[in-house]
Scaffold this motif. Structure first.
Motif, PDB file in Angstrom:
ATOM      1  N   LEU A  55       0.827  -1.203   0.000  1.00 49.80           N
ATOM      2  CA  LEU A  55       0.000   0.000   0.000  1.00 49.80           C
ATOM      3  C   LEU A  55       0.864   1.258   0.000  1.00 49.80           C
ATOM      4  CD1 LEU A  55      -2.863   0.988  -0.049  1.00 49.80           C
ATOM      5  CD2 LEU A  55      -2.924   0.844   2.430  1.00 49.80           C
ATOM      6  N   TYR A  56       1.959   1.224   0.720  1.00 52.49           N
ATOM      7  CA  TYR A  56       2.883   2.357   0.750  1.00 52.49           C
ATOM      8  C   TYR A  56       3.453   2.616  -0.647  1.00 52.49           C
ATOM      9  CZ  TYR A  56       6.997   5.150   1.931  1.00 52.49           C
ATOM     10  OH  TYR A  56       7.951   6.134   1.987  1.00 52.49           O
ATOM     11  N   LYS A  57       3.844   1.547  -1.327  1.00 51.78           N
ATOM     12  CA  LYS A  57       4.391   1.681  -2.680  1.00 51.78           C
ATOM     13  C   LYS A  57       3.325   2.219  -3.640  1.00 51.78           C
ATOM     14  CE  LYS A  57       7.174  -1.523  -4.015  1.00 51.78           C
ATOM     15  NZ  LYS A  57       7.742  -2.800  -4.493  1.00 51.78           N
ATOM     16  N   ASP A  58       2.096   1.736  -3.482  1.00 48.74           N
ATOM     17  CA  ASP A  58       0.996   2.214  -4.315  1.00 48.74           C
ATOM     18  C   ASP A  58       0.720   3.697  -4.057  1.00 48.74           C
ATOM     19  OD1 ASP A  58      -1.191   1.937  -6.146  1.00 48.74           O
ATOM     20  OD2 ASP A  58      -2.545   1.877  -4.415  1.00 48.74           O
ATOM     21  N   LEU A  59       0.735   4.102  -2.796  1.00 48.97           N
ATOM     22  CA  LEU A  59       0.513   5.511  -2.464  1.00 48.97           C
ATOM     23  C   LEU A  59       1.612   6.397  -3.046  1.00 48.97           C
ATOM     24  CD1 LEU A  59      -0.757   5.288   1.209  1.00 48.97           C
ATOM     25  CD2 LEU A  59      -2.001   6.217  -0.733  1.00 48.97           C
ATOM     26  N   ARG A  60       2.829   5.912  -3.019  1.00 46.30           N
ATOM     27  CA  ARG A  60       3.934   6.693  -3.587  1.00 46.30           C
ATOM     28  C   ARG A  60       3.724   6.930  -5.078  1.00 46.30           C
ATOM     29  NH1 ARG A  60       9.550   4.227  -1.894  1.00 46.30           N
ATOM     30  NH2 ARG A  60      10.143   5.698  -3.498  1.00 46.30           N
ATOM     31  N   THR A  61       3.311   5.908  -5.805  1.00 44.49           N
ATOM     32  CA  THR A  61       3.099   6.086  -7.249  1.00 44.49           C
ATOM     33  C   THR A  61       1.867   6.953  -7.522  1.00 44.49           C
ATOM     34  OG1 THR A  61       1.864   4.012  -7.373  1.00 44.49           O
ATOM     35  CG2 THR A  61       4.214   3.914  -7.854  1.00 44.49           C
ATOM     36  N   GLU A  62       0.840   6.831  -6.697  1.00 42.85           N
ATOM     37  CA  GLU A  62      -0.362   7.652  -6.900  1.00 42.85           C
ATOM     38  C   GLU A  62      -0.074   9.126  -6.629  1.00 42.85           C
ATOM     39  OE1 GLU A  62      -3.426   6.792  -8.111  1.00 42.85           O
ATOM     40  OE2 GLU A  62      -2.440   4.892  -8.551  1.00 42.85           O
ATOM     41  N   TYR A  63       0.719   9.409  -5.621  1.00 44.33           N
ATOM     42  CA  TYR A  63       1.005  10.806  -5.293  1.00 44.33           C
ATOM     43  C   TYR A  63       1.847  11.494  -6.358  1.00 44.33           C
ATOM     44  CZ  TYR A  63      -1.394  11.759  -0.998  1.00 44.33           C
ATOM     45  OH  TYR A  63      -2.380  12.025  -0.091  1.00 44.33           O
TER      46      TYR A  63
END
Length: 160
Positions: free
Chosen positions: A36-44
């Motif tokens: 989820l952290y990796k996904d949030l980084r790409t979304e931001y």
């Protein structure tokens, strides 16, 4: 103050506060969920490109700092909502979180995210708005109760 309004207000404050502490922590550290952290980084990265100040003033915000700022604001406001007993501070935190949620909805819309990604922001926007409405109704009721208590009396009878 009616007991049911107090319970609703306190419950909403604590639960919303805990939720935003959790979500803010997810944005800052991979210790809870690495995926989820990796996904949030790409979304931001996408969200930083459609940040409103970028379009208005040409200000570029690094996605890393944008994500961290939002995460820290969510944690601080969540702590205020969950732990601080003063309604003015809770309401300021509530309004800040409401603005963050509105910004989140705007960003989801601008990057054409599916409803599954923007749905939680909508739900928590309504919950934060509902908390403000409950607080407003409760404070009006308290003010009306105080006004009736402080009516002048003559011969033991309330004067209206």
């Amino acid at each position: 103050m009616p007991a049911s309004n107090t319970i609703v207000l306190k419950s909403l404050s604590i639960l919303l506060g805990l939720f935003f502490i959790f979500v803010g922590t997810l944005k800052l550290t991979p210790h809870i969920s690495k995926d989820l952290y990796k996904d949030l980084r790409t979304e931001y990265v996408k969200y930083a490109k459609v940040f409103p100040l970028t379009a208005l003033f040409g200000v570029k915000i690094p996605s890393k700092w944008y994500r961290r700022t939002v995460g820290i604001m969510e944690i601080v406001c969540g702590l205020a909502m969950a732990l601080i007993p003063y309604h003015k501070i809770k309401n300021v935190a509530n309004v800040l979180l409401l603005m963050l949620m509105l910004l989140g909805i705007y960003q989801h819309w601008m990057v054409s995210d599916p409803f599954e990604r923007s749905g939680p922001a909508l739900v928590f926007t309504f919950m934060l708005g509902g908390r403000l409405v409950v607080w407003y109704q409760t404070s009006r009721k308290e003010a009306a109760d105080l006004a009736t208590i402080n009516l002048p009396q003559a011969n033991g009878l309330k004067q209206e």
